[in-house]
Design an enzyme around this catalytic site. Structure first.
Site, PDB file in Angstrom:
ATOM      1  N   GLU A   1      84.933  84.174  -1.642  1.00  0.00           N
ATOM      2  CA  GLU A   1      83.841  84.132  -2.394  1.00  0.00           C
ATOM      3  C   GLU A   1      82.472  83.473  -2.090  1.00  0.00           C
ATOM      4  OE1 GLU A   1      84.859  82.325  -6.200  1.00  0.00           O
ATOM      5  OE2 GLU A   1      86.350  83.853  -6.602  1.00  0.00           O
TER       6      GLU A   1
ATOM      7  N   ASP B   1      97.627  69.698   1.579  1.00  0.00           N
ATOM      8  CA  ASP B   1      98.890  68.809   1.706  1.00  0.00           C
ATOM      9  C   ASP B   1     100.146  69.263   1.200  1.00  0.00           C
ATOM     10  OD1 ASP B   1      99.700  65.931   2.162  1.00  0.00           O
ATOM     11  OD2 ASP B   1      99.993  65.762   0.151  1.00  0.00           O
TER      12      ASP B   1
END
Length: 562
Positions: free
Chosen positions: A277, A228
């Site tokens: 990751e 956002d």
């Protein structure tokens, strides 16, 4: 009582399309469905949608044919701005469920072959966030105040805001606090509502906090984040005046010292490292309001995010020349950075496109087929597959959009696109929940419900289901970075992608095509597949081998359509 899958409008999982979860680069052509949880489905009967309700309706989304679900915020929040004011990024708001509900939703979505993208709100917190409350308690110069933008005021007694910035929701972007002794004190920055103080991303604690928030939800199994106000995290040094007095608009593209600053990109390089990751191609999607597509492309460079919303396309009217220009601009901007273009017609912040484009349901259906034919990824806002219009006559007493209540703010029309969905033809909330709904639904929405439209060949719902199935099956649809424009009359867009052709008549009269492109696959409205393409109609075609280009014999006699 919790609604269960399998009743009217919610087919059993056996009806779901085969999952494509094992694909690489899944996000390059994904159709992503935005769920606004407050308005999607209410499992506990309190009038507000919740995560259990969303979970109960996942089979519907699997059958619709989307690839992923994007959930608007469901975090702990006072709900001053419908959940975009967060007090705890690692907790679910009790009105919407619990962490076990979130885990169950993610697990069920994955079982159905749907990926899950969650909203993250890093530009601002709630004013009730523990950090902000501590900042108020500790006073000027304290470490916690450095995590936000606190500044002394201007004027003889600090009675004027620190600069001339305006809130997107109307009025000044600054609010003055009372210090612990009751005296007027510093001002804090909020680019949106006063209940939404902006974080200061110069502070390392803010970076650390959001890295841990990302990992928390990635560990829960989410497949990505919609970010956002991704363009707003970094403000220009010194917070300079804008020198402007005009009211800011949602989805604006003006150059401003608090939006689209170059410093945001290092944040997203850091976030990309966190995403990598984890296995399974977890993605980041930027909600970035920028002056042009070239600036948008900076957010999706290879070491940053994966997608960015194409607001330039959303803001384009139903006009062949304008649409062709924005499609070309979008594809050209994304090509150098190797990112897919994205396409969107509606979301929780804008008037629904059936109403906004001005042509009613026929135009909305035509616009949907055009969007889904373009190369890249597409976003579908809940209810657009039902052909829902904007609700424009909500009583003032029921409105909840904070911009509606501020002087010189927006038009308050965000509530009109957030009215809860109709699932059944009858009942107190048309199947949304056991009771009413937090915003009233129009009485005629029963005929637009999922139950009313399911398995009715001419319905908008079945149009979307068919289009999404064809999008998966046809080799000319989905990912890509180019279209080949074909000869077409004025007001008509015609383009080719391999053995696929799309023709869209944006005019108000029937257009005569200079050729029949091939075998008609699908049309947005009544159409016999001949050379007379009705107004507000889009048609999909399958052609012969790549070397056989439709219309080349008639090219000299046809216009460009632009």
């Amino acid at each position: 009582m919790t609604q269960q899958p399998g009743h009217a409008g919610t087919p059993a999982t056996a009806d779901a399309l085969p999952p494509r979860a094992g694909r690489t680069g899944w996000w390059r052509d994904a159709v992503i469905y935005q769920v606004y949880p407050r308005s999607f489905a209410d499992a506990d009967g309190d009038g507000m949608g919740d995560l259990a309700g969303v979970r109960s309706r996942l089979p519907y989304l699997a059958r619709l044919g989307v690839d992923a679900v994007w959930l608007s915020p469901f975090y702990a929040s006072p709900q001053a701005d419908a959940g975009y004011d967060v007090t705890d990024y690692r907790a679910v708001d009790p009105r919407l469920g619990s962490l076990p509900d979130a885990a169950a939703l993610i697990g069920e979505a994955h079982r159905l072959g749907l990926r899950v993208i969650v909203d993250i709100v890093p530009n601002h917190s709630s004013d009730r966030h523990p950090w902000f409350q501590q900042a108020l308690d500790e006073g000027p110069g304290s470490p916690c105040r450095a995590r936000y933008h606190f500044r002394p005021g201007r004027g003889e007694d600090g009675e004027l805001p620190p600069n001339d910035w305006e809130s997107v929701f109307g009025g000044p972007a600054w609010t003055r606090v009372k210090e612990s002794d009751g005296s007027p004190g510093e001002w804090y920055l909020h680019l949106f509502a006063p209940e939404q103080p902006d974080f200061d991303w110069q502070h390392p604690a803010v970076h650390d906090e959001f890295r841990t928030v990302l990992r928390f939800w990635l560990d829960m199994g989410v497949d990505g984040f919609r970010i956002d106000v991704a363009h707003g995290l970094v403000k220009a040094p010194g917070l300079p005046d804008t020198g402007e007095s005009g009211q800011l608009r949602l989805l604006g593209n003006a150059r401003l010292p608090f939006f689209d600053q170059d410093g945001v990109h290092e944040i997203y390089r850091d976030w990309r490292r966190v995403l990598e990751e984890y296995p399974g191609e977890r993605i980041g999607v930027a909600e970035a309001w920028t002056p042009d597509s070239g600036r948008t492309a900076r957010y999706v460079r290879p070491d940053e995010l994966h997608q960015a919303f194409n607001f330039h396309y959303l803001q384009t009217g139903w006009d062949a020349g304008a649409l062709r220009a924005v499609v070309d601009e979008s594809l050209e901007a994304m090509r150098p950075v190797g990112a897919p273009a994205t396409w969107v017609l509606s979301n929780h912040d804008v008037v629904r496109h059936r109403t906004r484009l001005g042509g009613g349901l026929a135009r909305a259906r035509a616009a949907a087929l055009l969007m889904l034919a373009l190369p890249g990824s597409a976003y579908v806002y809940q209810g657009e597959e039902l052909g829902l219009p904007e609700v424009t006559d909500l009583p003032d007493a029921v409105r909840q959009d904070p911009s509606f209540f501020r002087d010189n703010g927006q038009d308050g029309l965000r509530d009109g696109c957030r009215v809860p969905l109709p699932w059944e033809q009858r009942g107190p909330s048309f199947g949304f929940g056991a009771a009413g709904s937090w915003l009233p639904q129009p009485g005629e929405w029963g005929e637009l419900s999922v139950a009313a439209q399911s398995d009715r060949p001419d319905s908008t719902l079945e149009l979307y289901r068919t289009a999404l199935r064809l999008r998966r099956e046809h080799p000319g649809l989905g990912a890509g970075d180019a279209v080949e424009w074909l000869p077409a009359p004025d007001g008509v867009l015609a383009f080719r992608r391999g053995t696929f052709v799309c023709t869209a008549n944006t005019g108000e009269e029937t257009a005569e095509l200079p050729y029949v492109p091939g075998e008609l696959l699908l049309a947005s409205g009544p159409y016999d597949g001949g050379t007379s393409l009705p107004a507000d109609t889009t048609a999909w075609w399958s052609t012969g081998p790549d070397g056989e280009k439709p219309g080349q014999d008639a090219a000299g006699a046809a216009g460009t359509g632009a």
